[in-house]
Enzyme design. Sequence first.
Site, PDB file in Angstrom:
ATOM      1  N   GLU A 162     -27.959  21.018   1.310  1.00 21.59           N
ATOM      2  CA  GLU A 162     -27.221  22.255   1.060  1.00 21.59           C
ATOM      3  C   GLU A 162     -27.870  23.175   0.024  1.00 21.59           C
ATOM      4  OE1 GLU A 162     -24.410  23.549   2.551  1.00 21.59           O
ATOM      5  OE2 GLU A 162     -24.726  21.949   4.008  1.00 21.59           O
ATOM      6  N   SER A 190      21.645   8.754  41.973  1.00 25.79           N
ATOM      7  CA  SER A 190      22.275   7.433  42.122  1.00 25.79           C
ATOM      8  C   SER A 190      21.958   6.470  40.994  1.00 25.79           C
ATOM      9  CB  SER A 190      21.864   6.810  43.463  1.00 25.79           C
ATOM     10  OG  SER A 190      22.423   7.543  44.531  1.00 25.79           O
TER      11      SER A 190
END
Length: 706
Positions: free
Chosen positions: A68, A335
């Site tokens: 970096e 049902s």
Amino acid sequence: MVLSLGLILYSVATLPIAGGLQVEPTQSAVTIESAKGEAFATRGVFKGDKLTAQDLPPHLAQAIIAIEDRRFYQHSGVDIRGILRAGWRNSQAGGAREGGSTITQQLARLMFLSPERTFRRKTQEALLAIWLEGQLTKEEILLRYLNTAYFGAGAYGVDAAAKRYFGKKAGELTLAESAMLAGLVRAPSQLAPTRNFGGAKERQETVLQAMVDTKAISAAEAETARTQKVNLRTPPETPPGTNYFVDMVAGDLRRILGSSSGDLTLRTTLDLELQRLAEGVIERRLEQEGAKKKVSQAALVALGKDGAVLALVGGRDYETSQFNRATQAKRQAGSLFKLFVYLTALQRGYTPQSVVVDRPTQIGEWEPQNYSGGFRGSMSLRNAFAHSVNTIAVQLSDEVGIPAVIDTAKRMGVQSTLPAVPSLALGSAEVTLMDMTRAFGSVAAGVQSIEPYSIRSIAGNSQQALYTKPNAGTEVTGQLGASRAMMLELLQAVVNEGTGKAARIPNVPVAGKTGTTQEYRDAWFIGFTPELIVGVWAGNDDNTPTNRVTGGDLPANIWHDFVGRALPVISKPAAQVARRNSDVPSAEGAVAAIGQQVTDPGARGVADVIDTATLAIRGRLFKLEGVVADDDRRALRALSRFLRRREVVCVSAPAADRARCNVDGQNLSEIILSNGGARATPDAPAELLAAEDEARSQRIGIWRQM
């Protein structure tokens, strides 16, 4: 010149020295584990601990500086040489390939500024960096940066990232792990190893070379780190289908703990193997029959007898629709609701042998009809239930009273509003699949009611127990227990000789009930074996009719396919399960699982698909064991989509010139063959030939037109 000076003065005047934008995340990070301890999902923000100078491994600091900001210790916050170098390289590359911001500038941006890309923000970033250099030592700047930077997957700060990815503190990181983390800060979302292990690995190698270039480590140390195992704490990617379950877990967590601080680990009830089976069965059935039968959606819930949610499919595709059809959708039960009518009647003195009469029945102006359109006369209660005779259910509910039927349903776990109308006996009320599966589960378990649950335990950041699931419900006895036993007989009759025959499994006792609503808008089957309770719904989100699909059709077939394959998984010896699970979390574990006799170290990474049997990984070609090579475009596209961003691990297979490759702990050859992606070679192992047979029988993939 005047305009530039004005912009600089304006930037200075608006510097946010008094307070920045950085805020401490308040949402807890949650790691979600399966019932067997496999971490498969995360939610929230991982915080970790703030590092001190004593906690910081030297190689971690060296890695960050090397990749970096190589002149970190030489500049005073802004590196003019670095800016010029980045500008030159970007102009040569024809685009932005390298940034010129120092670590101090990045810290200034994280602490004080918004992410906007403007001249004012860049000017303020530089000024703040110079100011920070006057306020803090280099070590303090570096520590604050490492404690603040985002490393992907919800991890803010390097300690959180170390725990998130590797399950350890930052001070325990190896050189290989430190280099991988250092490589993430430039593009954390894109390179997070849980999502893109191959990209993270390539970036790690770039970091290691940068450390060699800056003389932080030797070339030999870099090579050792390159070949060192990096064990991820979680699988490379959260299985998309489990997100329906994860959403439910998030709600359960809020109910159990309310608000909480600190990172949490949840041990859930989910069985990942059953989950994969459930998703696969539904997708195959809908792919084969969905268009023809005008069914676009299906849902499935699998419970243990104590209410543990073992598998849950809330819909066909979570990425397309996050609506959970297993827990949120309220549909007419049809049902299925006769369960409560008959159980109430059994509690009032009826038995399976009681004689009832199928005849024209009228309540007020309502005259229900049977599915067959006719009437059968006298029959046993058992036969009436097995063949789902509507008139008998209506007569029984009228005799025992609708309020009594509602009371039975509520006691068994139905939470929906149930209107006290005669049509309730035939399932006119809207209910959820979870509630109905829960109700059937109480019959299977012989208890008043079971409480579905998804979380077994919750542990805090230091692994202290915050919650443990209490024991299950109370067993029913006496008359209530006798009525449940008779109800079990009726449910078994449905499968053995009634509307649920499609759910039968050889040599396995199965009980269940079908459900179909008016105009075939909803189709259900809920059933159970001694080990498992499973509910299935099929239909359409817009409530349009299906093509005459009944509960004994597609739902019963899905139930049969899933349960038939799930029961052998449930009954696997514990030692075999433990061996399998120990290989899931890491790519290196997958290599070991392929065979201890293999000496070829193989390769791992993101693979390029050459044909259905050939992959290229880091310049090496691997021919898959047991798969015939084919360049069919449709099959190649499907395989490429599946492997996109997934890490593939390959080593030599026993067959000459062949490789055995794993993806997410699964044999890639078996995945391809079981999905109809290719043919099996004549000498393929038995399990691969079986996978091809399954795809052929299901007529999927290349077998669809044969």
